[in-house]
Design a protein around this motif. Structure first.
Motif, PDB file in Angstrom:
ATOM      1  N   PRO A  10      35.915  80.045   1.591  1.00 39.51           N
ATOM      2  CA  PRO A  10      37.345  80.914   0.527  1.00 39.51           C
ATOM      3  C   PRO A  10      38.077  80.328   0.678  1.00 39.51           C
ATOM      4  N   LYS A  11      38.922  80.182  -0.131  1.00 43.36           N
ATOM      5  CA  LYS A  11      40.376  79.715   0.064  1.00 43.36           C
ATOM      6  C   LYS A  11      41.531  80.649  -1.176  1.00 43.36           C
ATOM      7  N   GLY A  12      42.527  80.390  -1.166  1.00 40.37           N
ATOM      8  CA  GLY A  12      43.234  80.894  -2.172  1.00 40.37           C
ATOM      9  C   GLY A  12      43.956  79.550  -2.182  1.00 40.37           C
ATOM     10  N   GLU A  13      45.283  80.643  -3.513  1.00 34.07           N
ATOM     11  CA  GLU A  13      45.747  79.051  -4.033  1.00 34.07           C
ATOM     12  C   GLU A  13      47.043  79.053  -2.835  1.00 34.07           C
ATOM     13  N   TRP A  14      47.653  78.013  -3.354  1.00 30.27           N
ATOM     14  CA  TRP A  14      49.156  78.009  -2.567  1.00 30.27           C
ATOM     15  C   TRP A  14      49.805  78.290  -4.114  1.00 30.27           C
ATOM     16  N   HIS A  15      50.877  79.432  -3.675  1.00 32.23           N
ATOM     17  CA  HIS A  15      51.691  79.981  -4.997  1.00 32.23           C
ATOM     18  C   HIS A  15      52.915  79.445  -4.084  1.00 32.23           C
ATOM     19  N   GLY A  16      53.167  78.842  -3.495  1.00 35.28           N
ATOM     20  CA  GLY A  16      54.948  78.780  -3.424  1.00 35.28           C
ATOM     21  C   GLY A  16      55.629  79.413  -2.441  1.00 35.28           C
ATOM     22  N   TRP A  17      56.894  78.831  -2.350  1.00 39.48           N
ATOM     23  CA  TRP A  17      57.211  79.125  -0.591  1.00 39.48           C
ATOM     24  C   TRP A  17      58.387  80.685  -1.304  1.00 39.48           C
ATOM     25  N   GLY A  18      58.229  80.976  -2.822  1.00 40.80           N
ATOM     26  CA  GLY A  18      58.850  81.488  -3.894  1.00 40.80           C
ATOM     27  C   GLY A  18      58.195  83.085  -3.540  1.00 40.80           C
ATOM     28  N   GLU A  19      57.204  82.362  -3.707  1.00 40.35           N
ATOM     29  CA  GLU A  19      56.102  84.199  -3.621  1.00 40.35           C
ATOM     30  C   GLU A  19      55.565  84.710  -2.138  1.00 40.35           C
ATOM     31  N   VAL A  20      56.007  83.487  -0.810  1.00 35.29           N
ATOM     32  CA  VAL A  20      55.783  84.088   0.285  1.00 35.29           C
ATOM     33  C   VAL A  20      57.505  84.848   0.772  1.00 35.29           C
ATOM     34  N   ARG A  21      58.551  84.731  -0.433  1.00 33.55           N
ATOM     35  CA  ARG A  21      59.790  84.776   0.235  1.00 33.55           C
ATOM     36  C   ARG A  21      59.955  86.276  -0.906  1.00 33.55           C
ATOM     37  N   ARG A  22      58.956  86.369  -1.550  1.00 29.78           N
ATOM     38  CA  ARG A  22      59.046  88.199  -2.410  1.00 29.78           C
ATOM     39  C   ARG A  22      58.357  88.301  -1.978  1.00 29.78           C
ATOM     40  N   SER A  23      56.755  88.108  -1.229  1.00 33.16           N
ATOM     41  CA  SER A  23      56.072  88.957  -0.769  1.00 33.16           C
ATOM     42  C   SER A  23      56.261  89.493   0.799  1.00 33.16           C
ATOM     43  N   GLY A  24      57.254  88.348   1.420  1.00 30.50           N
ATOM     44  CA  GLY A  24      58.065  89.087   2.393  1.00 30.50           C
ATOM     45  C   GLY A  24      58.636  90.048   2.315  1.00 30.50           C
ATOM     46  N   ILE A  25      59.156  89.887   2.084  1.00 33.97           N
ATOM     47  CA  ILE A  25      60.767  91.351   1.661  1.00 33.97           C
ATOM     48  C   ILE A  25      59.852  92.008   1.077  1.00 33.97           C
ATOM     49  N   GLU A  26      59.224  92.250   0.170  1.00 37.04           N
ATOM     50  CA  GLU A  26      58.510  93.275   0.006  1.00 37.04           C
ATOM     51  C   GLU A  26      57.886  94.154   1.534  1.00 37.04           C
ATOM     52  N   ALA A  27      56.687  93.403   1.753  1.00 35.73           N
ATOM     53  CA  ALA A  27      56.263  93.629   3.325  1.00 35.73           C
ATOM     54  C   ALA A  27      57.172  94.098   4.272  1.00 35.73           C
ATOM     55  N   ILE A  81      49.530  92.408   4.021  1.00 34.60           N
ATOM     56  CA  ILE A  81      47.660  91.786   2.698  1.00 34.60           C
ATOM     57  C   ILE A  81      49.090  90.768   1.927  1.00 34.60           C
ATOM     58  N   ARG A  82      49.470  90.811   0.850  1.00 36.31           N
ATOM     59  CA  ARG A  82      49.735  90.168  -0.425  1.00 36.31           C
ATOM     60  C   ARG A  82      50.727  88.555   1.003  1.00 36.31           C
ATOM     61  N   PHE A  83      51.626  89.163   1.229  1.00 34.65           N
ATOM     62  CA  PHE A  83      52.380  88.965   2.538  1.00 34.65           C
ATOM     63  C   PHE A  83      51.721  87.344   3.088  1.00 34.65           C
ATOM     64  N   SER A  84      50.440  87.912   4.001  1.00 35.31           N
ATOM     65  CA  SER A  84      49.518  87.078   4.779  1.00 35.31           C
ATOM     66  C   SER A  84      49.061  86.140   3.343  1.00 35.31           C
ATOM     67  N   ILE A  85      48.787  86.657   2.790  1.00 33.75           N
ATOM     68  CA  ILE A  85      47.982  85.647   1.582  1.00 33.75           C
ATOM     69  C   ILE A  85      48.943  84.531   1.482  1.00 33.75           C
ATOM     70  N   ALA A  86      49.586  85.224   0.473  1.00 36.23           N
ATOM     71  CA  ALA A  86      50.545  84.286   0.818  1.00 36.23           C
ATOM     72  C   ALA A  86      51.064  82.781   1.799  1.00 36.23           C
ATOM     73  N   LEU A  87      51.219  83.363   2.495  1.00 37.26           N
ATOM     74  CA  LEU A  87      51.070  82.556   3.704  1.00 37.26           C
ATOM     75  C   LEU A  87      50.265  81.510   3.882  1.00 37.26           C
ATOM     76  N   VAL A  88      48.993  82.136   4.770  1.00 34.54           N
ATOM     77  CA  VAL A  88      47.916  81.491   4.893  1.00 34.54           C
ATOM     78  C   VAL A  88      46.737  81.497   4.358  1.00 34.54           C
ATOM     79  N   GLY A  89      46.834  82.011   3.685  1.00 35.85           N
ATOM     80  CA  GLY A  89      45.433  81.982   2.428  1.00 35.85           C
ATOM     81  C   GLY A  89      44.707  80.955   1.629  1.00 35.85           C
ATOM     82  N   HIS A  90      45.321  79.989   1.657  1.00 35.15           N
ATOM     83  CA  HIS A  90      45.081  78.999   1.451  1.00 35.15           C
ATOM     84  C   HIS A  90      44.708  77.919   1.868  1.00 35.15           C
ATOM     85  N   LEU A  91      44.878  78.289   3.713  1.00 31.94           N
ATOM     86  CA  LEU A  91      43.967  77.715   4.640  1.00 31.94           C
ATOM     87  C   LEU A  91      42.850  77.391   4.386  1.00 31.94           C
TER      88      LEU A  91
END
Ligand code: NA
Ligand code: NA
Lengths: 458, 226, 311
Positions: free
Chosen positions: A200-217, A80-90
């Motif tokens: 509602p939509k979340g904030e964009w936390h940047g590609w760093g968060e996408v990468r970090r959460s992606g590796i975690e997930a 979920i963290r990864f998905s939110i990082a990726l598309v949560g802001h759209l």
């Protein structure tokens, strides 16, 4: 006439606060005892065979279990963290991603409730985190889950093909474009709703968060590779895939993420590594967390399956009394042209879909309408897709709708809320049904392209 | 997710532990057998030929055993939108009627379960269409075996009792089917208990009440301030 | 629907009602009973497993919820093991030999052999001889060695597959097409009608015409119900069943050939074996007989061989 009484009784009991399963079962039993010679023992037999004789329903407990391990063991949280990082802001991003996940999963599973179970329990939580209402989230998943039987593989299509003697391969191909189209229409609807209602939509936390959460997930996401690879690589069947997914989720949760089981350390302390406590390889199977997760999954399975089993009792009783045949033949004998005929077929299936589960209804109605459709020159593949889309609608309309029950169970919310939440998307499916009904090329183009024109042997 | 069930007495806690563990063990067994068969087939080109049948029977056991538990902890799904419109007094009456319907359902299914199972166990089914009015002389079907599951050696001692001394090759059907009368008797018992709870005012409904949970969560959400 | 006062005869089976040999026979039986016995009896046929599958239908019959069924012969092995003779490989040369055996004294005895357990046989219905298909060409038994075949649950068929080093796999029928397509299992065995009807040929390299076994059905009824019928009803119904059986069994070769041709027309491959090639299969599988001779009786095997010699 009697059917109407049955119908009223099911609804009346439900509204009175009788459990859904008991409403279905009691009405069926009374109907059977009053109108037929069939014994009460046959009810018990149907109840037992609902589980023992329907192998494909086994995907439900296994996917419930896989989801339970993923939630308890932190796999779901990381995905979920990864998905939110990726598309949560759209606008509508996570909901659209949920539909996409259902479409992906539909390409693995032949069953719609299994699709809801597998995707729903993870995505609904994720959507809640970004701030969607639970209702909206559940509505999206309940409807997108119906794609399970439209996007191949599909158990319902296998049933149709064997009942009407058309090619299973052709049916599967025919489902691809309608499946993509329906998914696209749902996504578009979400986007429009998101724009208009300013969802509602979340904030964009940047590609760093996408990468970090992606590796975690990563370990969790790898499950998709395992399931896809396993099914198309010929290692296991879609039903077995569910069991493999459950075992995988257990192993990842206990030994990699260690958010549960013997290696888990409560509080902020670091979890143990396996070499620090190698006995965990054995004790993990008997650990309290494992037992509790199995038990929670078992409990949800029991409530869902008890409803489905009683829905199968209702199906058995209707079949025994030849109700679907009577209704169909009364409507079909009127002698309509192709356009009106397809309307009638839709009406029969929509009414039937209120009471019966898809394969059961299809296997009864298909042989009745098929010969007439052939007389009228309707393409059998096209007819098959129309029927499947009708079955999809039946699954999200009360009183009997497997996807409604399952969504209500996994999202832990009242069934009527799911019904209400699914309404806008149900409307989309209706538009889609009309398109599929009167634009045959949506269904027939791909199979004709890949397998050549069809030879109809009468 | 769900609130753990708290039993009031020591016996209640023991029973609860047994019920929950049984549900966990059955589901775990189903999953393991299926997984092992995948490994055996793909890795070793072999398989437990009885695995499929065993899993489907366990599936039936899971649901038919577990359903009484789900009644005990009020986990049955239902529609509460309409009953919530009424006053507590009316709701109590509706809940009592619903409870009576559930008891009637369980009683009918229990009779059906007994009538179905009894001949397989060499016993007599009950006579009567709605209510048991006595026993009929049922044809003995204790010889009837399942399709794939082999008969366990340690059970050989039942052959003289059940099968006129003939050997069983496969498991006789009365063993897997025994869950029907057992589970449905438990279900009837739990529905009667639920009815009593509503009667004494200890609980208000037979079905999961989502509204209350949602309210609590919404409040928590506000309190957390996010 | 049936009128008041008519004896209701419910029949449940698992195939379609207009293309499969069994379905066609059941439909013919239904229409003849409803025409000729109107006022006395009324028959309702439930095809496509809509009411019961083959396993459940016999239980339902014993508890009085259906009156007729036609399950495959292997389902009767639980009632009496002599039925295993029909699952043994290469015991019958062709469907004509099967027919003659079923109409011999040995076959007649089988129809009444289950009466102590509550079933009365009314007639044998043919489907046809079984063929083998796989995701690679099968010319000799070694070609199948090491493959995984989906089999119907039967100890005899398991043993037959193990004799040619095939790993027998249990699998729900609804999953077989997908499993063959993704190669979870490599092959299966069935009759032309079933291979065509279930579309298995679409996802197999080819089908080898082994004719190694037989897949037939027996029309059965509940002994208690049958004996409780008024004499005239029982006699008339028995006669109709016999006539339908004779008519449809005579036509089954035609249905079989049509299904075989339809597979070819749809682009399926069929491998024919010459006598020499087929003998290799016979030699590989025949040892299975010894394992089950105690169940089926040497005299029955001998009777079948004597009949084979005539065909
Ligand atoms: Na699918
Ligand atoms: Na519905």
């Amino acid at each position: 006439m009697e059917v109407l009484v049955l119908f009223m009784m099911v609804i009346g009991l439900m509204l009175m606060g009788v459990p859904i399963a008991v409403s279905l079962g009691t009405s069926s039993i009374l109907f059977l005892l009053v109108l037929s010679d069939t014994s009460l023992a046959s009810i018990a037999q149907t109840l037992f065979q609902a589980m023992a004789g329907h192998y494909t329903l086994l995907a439900i407990p296994f996917f419930v279990l896989a989801s339970a391990f993923m939630s308890t063991g932190g796999v779901a949280r990381r995905i979920i963290r990864f998905s939110i990082a990726l598309v949560g802001h759209l606008p509508g991003g996570l909901a659209i991603a949920g539909v996409f996940a259902c479409m992906m999963f539909a390409a693995l599973s032949g069953s719609s409730p299994a699709t809801v179970v597998a995707i729903g329990s993870i995505v609904i939580v994720g959507m809640r985190e970004v701030g969607y209402t639970k209702d909206f989230a559940a509505g999206v998943i309940a409807v997108a889950g119906t794609l399970g039987i439209l996007i191949p593989p599909s158990i319902v299509m296998v049933v149709y093909a064997s009942a009407t003697d058309v090619s299973v391969g052709r049916m599967f191909l025919a489902g691809v474009i309608p499946g993509l189209l329906a998914g696209f229409m749902l996504m578009l609807t979400i986007y429009i709703i998101a724009r208009i209602r300013n969802l509602p939509k979340g904030e964009w936390h940047g590609w760093g968060e996408v990468r970090r959460s992606g590796i975690e997930a990563g370990w969790g996401l790898f499950l998709i590779v395992i399931i896809l690879g396993g099914i198309y690589g010929g290692i296991f069947t879609p039903t077995e895939a569910a069991a493999v997914a459950a075992i995988y989720a257990f192993l990842i949760s206990s030994f990699v993420y260690r958010d549960m089981g013997p290696l888990h350390v409560k509080g902020d302390g670091h979890n143990l590594a396996l070499w620090e406590k190698p006995m965990a390889l054995i004790t993990a199977f008997f650990h309290r967390d494992t037992r509790d997760t199995l038990f929670e999954a078992g409990k949800l399975t029991v409530t869902l399956m008890f409803i489905i089993a009683n829905a199968l009792i209702l199906k058995h009783v209707l079949t025994d009394e030849q109700i679907p045949q009577q209704i169909s033949s009364a409507m079909l004998n009127a002698g309509f042209g192709p356009v009106m005929f397809l309307v009638i077929v839709n009406v029969i299936l929509l009414i039937g879909g209120q009471f019966m589960e898809p394969s059961g209804l299809l296997v009864i109605v298909a042989p009745l309408v098929f010969p007439i459709a052939m007389e009228l020159g309707i393409d059998p593949i096209h007819l098959g897709i129309i029927m499947v889309v009708n079955m999809e609608i039946g699954m999200i309309t009360p009183p009997v709708g497997l996807n409604l029950f399952v969504t209500s169970g996994v999202a832990n919310m009242p069934m009527m809320n799911v019904v209400r939440a699914a309404l806008p998307f149900l409307a989309v499916l209706f538009v889609f049904l009309i398109m599929v009904t009167y634009i045959p090329i949506i269904s027939t183009w791909l199979p004709t392209l890949m397998m050549g024109p069809e030879i109809i042997v009468k | 997710m769900a609130h753990a069930y708290e039993a009031k007495t020591a016996l209640g806690r023991i029973v609860n532990e047994i019920e929950e563990t049984a549900i966990a063990v059955i589901l775990g067994g189903m999953t393991l057998i299926t997984f092992i068969n995948v490994v055996l087939r793909y890795g070793f080109n072999t398989g437990l030929i009885w695995g499929l049948e065993a899993v489907t029977f366990l599936f039936a056991w899971l649901v038919l055993f577990g359903v009484s538990y789900s009644v005990k902890v009020t986990a049955q799904l239902g529609v509460d939108a309409v009953i919530n419109l009424f006053s507590p007094a009316t709701r109590r009456i509706l809940a009592l009627v619903a409870g009576a319907v559930c008891i009637a359902y369980a009683a009918l299914v229990l009779k059906g379960a007994w009538d179905y199972w009894a001949p397989f166990a060499g016993l007599d089914a009950t006579s009567g269409r709605w209510f048991p009015t006595g026993f009929e002389n049922s044809r003995d079907q204790a010889w009837y075996e399942v399709v794939d599951l082999p008969f366990p050696e340690w059970l050989r001692w039942i052959e003289p009792i059940m099968n006129e001394g003939e050997t069983y090759g496969k498991l006789p059907r009365f063993i897997p089917y025994a869950i029907l009368p057992f589970g449905m008797a438990l279900l009837l018992f739990r529905f009667i208990q639920a009815f009593v709870r509503i009667w004494t005012g200890e609980s208000t409904s037979l079905i999961v009440s989502h509204e209350a949970e949602d309210d609590i969560k919404d409040v928590q959400h506000l309190n957390a301030g996010d | 629907a049936c009128d008041d006062g008519e004896i209701v005869i419910k029949m449940s089976h698992v195939t379609n009602s207009d293309k499969h040999p069994k379905g066609i026979a059941a439909s013919l039986l239904e229409s003849r009973v409803n025409e000729e016995m109107n006022g006395k009896a009324c028959m309702e046929v439930f095809p496509n497993s809509t009411l019961y599958n083959d396993d459940q239908v016999l239980e339902a019959m014993l508890q009085g919820d259906v009156q007729m069924a036609a399950p495959s012969l292997s389902k009767f092995e639980q009632f009496t093991k002599v039925f295993r003779i029909f699952d043994l490989p290469f015991v019958f040369k062709n469907i004509e030999a099967v027919d003659e055996f079923q109409n011999s004294d040995a076959g007649m005895a089988m129809k009444t052999s289950m009466e102590r357990r509550g079933l009365t046989g009314l007639g044998f219905w043919h489907n046809g001889m079984k063929q083998m298909s796989a995701n690679k060409p099968l010319i000799k038994p070694e070609d199948a060695a090491g493959l995984k075949f989906r089999v119907q649950p039967s100890d005899v068929i398991k043993a037959q597959m193990e004799a040619i080093k095939v790993s027998p796999q249990p699998m729900a029928f609804s999953e077989v097409y997908g499993a063959l397509q993704t190669k979870v299992v490599d092959g299966q065995e069935n009759t032309w009608s079933n291979i065509y009807g279930q579309k298995f040929f679409e996802v197999q390299d080819g089908t080898t015409e082994t004719n190694h076994g037989v897949l037939d059905y027996m029309v059965v009824t509940s002994t208690d119900w049958w004996e409780g019928l008024p004499d005239d009803v029982r006699t008339q119904l028995g006669t109709i069943v016999e006539e339908v059986t004779a008519e449809r069994n005579a036509a089954v070769g035609q249905v079989d050939a049509e299904a075989r041709q339809a597979i070819l027309d749809a682009g399926g491959k069929i491998v024919e074996l010459n006598a020499e090639q087929r003998q290799v299969w016979v030699d590989a599988m025949k040892p299975v007989w010894e394992q089950f001779v105690g169940d089926v009786g040497q005299e029955n095997i001998d009777a079948a061989q004597a009949i084979n010699a005539k065909h």
